[in-house]
Scaffold this motif. Sequence first.
Motif, PDB file in Angstrom:
ATOM      1  N   LEU A 413       0.855  -1.191   0.000  1.00 45.14           N
ATOM      2  CA  LEU A 413       0.000   0.000   0.000  1.00 45.14           C
ATOM      3  C   LEU A 413       0.889   1.238   0.000  1.00 45.14           C
ATOM      4  N   MET A 414       0.718   2.090  -1.010  1.00 42.14           N
ATOM      5  CA  MET A 414       1.547   3.290  -1.122  1.00 42.14           C
ATOM      6  C   MET A 414       0.655   4.527  -1.244  1.00 42.14           C
ATOM      7  N   PHE A 415       0.809   5.454  -0.294  1.00 37.83           N
ATOM      8  CA  PHE A 415       0.084   6.718  -0.317  1.00 37.83           C
ATOM      9  C   PHE A 415       0.982   7.769  -0.951  1.00 37.83           C
ATOM     10  N   VAL A 416       0.504   8.417  -2.014  1.00 40.05           N
ATOM     11  CA  VAL A 416       1.307   9.433  -2.689  1.00 40.05           C
ATOM     12  C   VAL A 416       0.535  10.743  -2.777  1.00 40.05           C
ATOM     13  N   GLY A 417       1.276  11.843  -2.739  1.00 42.50           N
ATOM     14  CA  GLY A 417       0.668  13.165  -2.833  1.00 42.50           C
ATOM     15  C   GLY A 417       1.269  14.112  -1.821  1.00 42.50           C
ATOM     16  N   ALA A 418       1.097  15.411  -2.071  1.00 42.61           N
ATOM     17  CA  ALA A 418       1.674  16.446  -1.206  1.00 42.61           C
ATOM     18  C   ALA A 418       0.619  17.099  -0.326  1.00 42.61           C
ATOM     19  N   GLY A 419      -0.515  16.439  -0.173  1.00 46.66           N
ATOM     20  CA  GLY A 419      -1.606  17.013   0.609  1.00 46.66           C
ATOM     21  C   GLY A 419      -1.608  16.592   2.065  1.00 46.66           C
ATOM     22  N   ASP A 420      -2.811  16.544   2.639  1.00 44.09           N
ATOM     23  CA  ASP A 420      -2.947  16.277   4.072  1.00 44.09           C
ATOM     24  C   ASP A 420      -3.320  14.835   4.393  1.00 44.09           C
ATOM     25  N   LEU A 421      -3.287  13.939   3.399  1.00 44.06           N
ATOM     26  CA  LEU A 421      -3.698  12.559   3.644  1.00 44.06           C
ATOM     27  C   LEU A 421      -2.850  11.858   4.708  1.00 44.06           C
ATOM     28  N   PRO A 422      -1.510  11.971   4.689  1.00 41.79           N
ATOM     29  CA  PRO A 422      -0.741  11.325   5.759  1.00 41.79           C
ATOM     30  C   PRO A 422      -1.170  11.785   7.149  1.00 41.79           C
ATOM     31  N   ALA A 423      -1.437  13.078   7.300  1.00 43.24           N
ATOM     32  CA  ALA A 423      -1.887  13.605   8.593  1.00 43.24           C
ATOM     33  C   ALA A 423      -3.237  13.012   8.978  1.00 43.24           C
ATOM     34  N   ILE A 424      -4.117  12.856   8.001  1.00 44.99           N
ATOM     35  CA  ILE A 424      -5.438  12.250   8.261  1.00 44.99           C
ATOM     36  C   ILE A 424      -5.283  10.794   8.695  1.00 44.99           C
ATOM     37  N   LEU A 425      -4.385  10.086   8.048  1.00 46.10           N
ATOM     38  CA  LEU A 425      -4.151   8.677   8.383  1.00 46.10           C
ATOM     39  C   LEU A 425      -3.611   8.514   9.791  1.00 46.10           C
ATOM     40  N   HIS A 426      -2.707   9.398  10.179  1.00 48.99           N
ATOM     41  CA  HIS A 426      -2.160   9.358  11.539  1.00 48.99           C
ATOM     42  C   HIS A 426      -3.221   9.762  12.562  1.00 48.99           C
ATOM     43  N   LYS A 427      -3.981  10.791  12.240  1.00 48.18           N
ATOM     44  CA  LYS A 427      -5.011  11.281  13.159  1.00 48.18           C
ATOM     45  C   LYS A 427      -6.045  10.204  13.448  1.00 48.18           C
ATOM     46  N   ASN A 428      -6.375   9.423  12.431  1.00 44.69           N
ATOM     47  CA  ASN A 428      -7.353   8.353  12.583  1.00 44.69           C
ATOM     48  C   ASN A 428      -6.731   7.030  13.006  1.00 44.69           C
ATOM     49  N   LYS A 429      -5.425   7.091  13.342  1.00 43.25           N
ATOM     50  CA  LYS A 429      -4.675   5.936  13.869  1.00 43.25           C
ATOM     51  C   LYS A 429      -4.616   4.772  12.886  1.00 43.25           C
ATOM     52  N   PHE A 430      -4.759   5.087  11.587  1.00 41.06           N
ATOM     53  CA  PHE A 430      -4.540   4.046  10.585  1.00 41.06           C
ATOM     54  C   PHE A 430      -3.052   3.750  10.481  1.00 41.06           C
TER      55      PHE A 430
END
Length: 432
Positions: A413-430
């Motif tokens: 699984l690879m998340f790519v992009g310069a947006g806020d998705l990594p922060a969302i993933l961490h915030k939701n404890k994924f």
Amino acid sequence: MENIELNKGKRFYLLGIGGISMSALAIFLKESGNIVGGSDSSRSDAVVMLEERGVVVDFELDERKIAEADYVVCSSAIKTGNEFLSAAQRFGKKIFSRGQLLGAISDEYYKVLAVAGSHGKTTTTAMIYEVLKCAQKNPSLHLGGFRCEDGKNFYVGGKEIFVTEACEYCDNFLNLHPFISVVTNVEPEHMDYFKTFDRQLESFEKFRFQSKFVVEGDGGFSAKNLRHKKNGQLSFNLCENGKKLMRLNLHICEDINSQNCIYAYRVCRLLGLSDEEIKTGLENFKGVKTRFERVVCDKFDDVLCDYSHHPTEIEKAISSARKIFKKRRLVVVFQPHTFSRTRDFFEKFIEVLRVVDVPILYKTYSAREKESDGVSAKDLAGVLVEKNPNTKYADDFDQLQKLIGELCRKDVLMFVGAGDLPAILHKNKFLS
């Protein structure tokens, strides 16, 4: 416009202080003895870091703070009509850009090392800093990302060497006068500002002219016998004119880092460092967060976060993942960064993503734009599904979580992009 004085005790108010560059500059100002505050639209990781360091970030307008400021600095993301900007204008404040502030800070140093280019500048900047740090040169750093080693994007060292990322957006890098500049590559980018590639090339030529030494191209250097170790890390021979200089064993794994290493090597050799010192620094480098970063997720064996947001970058990230993980199924979750970039590179995004086993498009990170400025991720997914029937689209985290729940643990699984998705993933404890 008058110059920015960096005397201790000055009051700075930064609009868009949570931006990766602005947050770094805020730390520099505070650690230099100034009084620093600012505003932002949300409590990002950078904002939390600032608050932990005692910088007050406002989410609602407090005109008194702007009225008391000696300097108001505005990021490129702040547009006309912003209430904080409007207040500064009402008080008759001179508004400085982020690039002007970076230029003023860099002028405090004897040697400025500036890394520009369409791709690879953050990692190359961090590599140069790491080599100089390990060689005990006490450099200062301004970085467009967070170091994996300590989570920092700025370091205040001595006054001899300042290592900085040099962003071309809004011609910000033209505020710098480097002792050594690096131009990693130039591809069409930021067309919302430059309008044409020729205009972008003109800006890079001005940047080169303002530099005493310029490092670009291969310069006779190459990376040979690239190998991915079992843990995914990269190993290769660094060669000059075909002759082996050293074997490098890196803590990072993406193929493009071999070229970033070459740029870092050339800069540090120009500064008089020995091959042994350079090798030690490069092999000590732990990487930059969200630059092909392997992250922990209890639902999957292998998960990567990568900042790629241009088709060329995404293509290289996918290629590296294929080499590392061989025949395993690759799932790429892509969050486009800005509507205009999605429009400008629409066909190239389709071409790159159509070969992925399962491409998932996540709602566009709008940054400074409105949807009417270009094309959305949903529009991109609507065309991509015609080329790749496995294409999915998620409009929020709940939808994304449902789609990911249909995958297998052994999928990469690879998340790519310069947006806020990594922060969302961490915030939701994924992600841990």
